[in-house]
Write a protein that holds these residues in place. Sequence first.
Motif: not given
Length: 91
Positions: A51-62, A64-77
């Motif tokens: 109830f504590v570690a698993l939700p934190i790990v899932l949040f971190a994985v999600i 991380g995946l969002v940051m890795v697969f971010d396809r927004s344009k460089e000028e908008h970041r």
Amino acid sequence: MDKKNALRAGALAAGTTLMMLLMSSPALAITRDDGDDPGPGLSVIETLGLFVALPIVLFAVIAGLVMVFDRSKEEHRVTSRNIKTKADAKA
């Protein structure tokens, strides 16, 4: 007229909550039902992991995946490279 409707809604919500509290008796949770077959209990470590570690790990994985697969344009970041300051604007 608005005050009257608010008072009526508050009274209805309070009445509904009171009735729900009166209808659900926590003392009945002690008695066992027919066919009730609880499993073994969880230890403290298992409970914290589930109830504590698993939700934190899932949040971190999600995240991380969002940051890795971010396809927004460089000028908008927002990065240190594309932030304009007042000194930069005058030059």
